[in-house]
Design an enzyme around this catalytic site. Structure first.
Site: not given
Length: 156
Positions: A59, A74
């Protein structure tokens, strides 16, 4: 002083970091930068700078430039809890990458289906001086931005 141009890792609507609905990012606790609200589809997230892939998680990822600037991408908020679901990595931690190279394929609809915000914060790691990060016009205006377009410039 070096200038590092940081590119948008995904297309979407550019967002001021202060407007990210997560206090860790909006307050600059990780570092300063900007964010992108991505299109609602399966998209590729690319390297925002050239350098070494210092950290790779499903992620999120950090690219360290030769000048020592670490840029964190992110993908979504609280997405660590998904344990990789909705993300496909295309490179390995430690690889040398070039700006614009595909790092992760990001399934935005699957993230939203889990009730999570898909916004993509992009920050200079450990940057404590907000004035060292100059957002692009697209960020200042909250305008649409293309993947690979200038997101902000970092001074070191």
């Amino acid at each position: 002083m070096t200038q590092t141009s940081v590119l948008a890792p995904v297309a979407g609507r550019a967002v001021l970091l202060a407007d990210v609905p997560d206090p860790v990012f909006s307050a600059g606790m990780v570092g300063y930068g900007a964010a992108i609200d991505p299109p609602r589809g399966v998209i590729d997230a690319v390297a925002p700078v050239s350098g070494k892939l210092l950290k790779l998680m499903p992620h999120a990822y950090i690219v360290l430039t030769p000048d020592g600037v670490g840029v964190l991408v992110h993908l979504g908020l609280d997405t660590v809890a998904l344990k990789g679901e909705g993300f496909t990595t295309h490179v390995s931690q430690g690889d040398d990458v070039t700006a614009g190279q595909v790092i992760i394929t990001y399934d935005v609809p699957s993230i939203e289906a889990k009730g999570l915000n898909p916004i993509v914060p992009v920050v200079v790691m450990d940057e404590r001086v907000s004035e060292n990060v100059i957002p692009s016009d697209a960020v200042s205006r909250g305008a649409d931005i293309a993947s690979g377009a200038s997101l902000f410039t970092a001074s070191k």
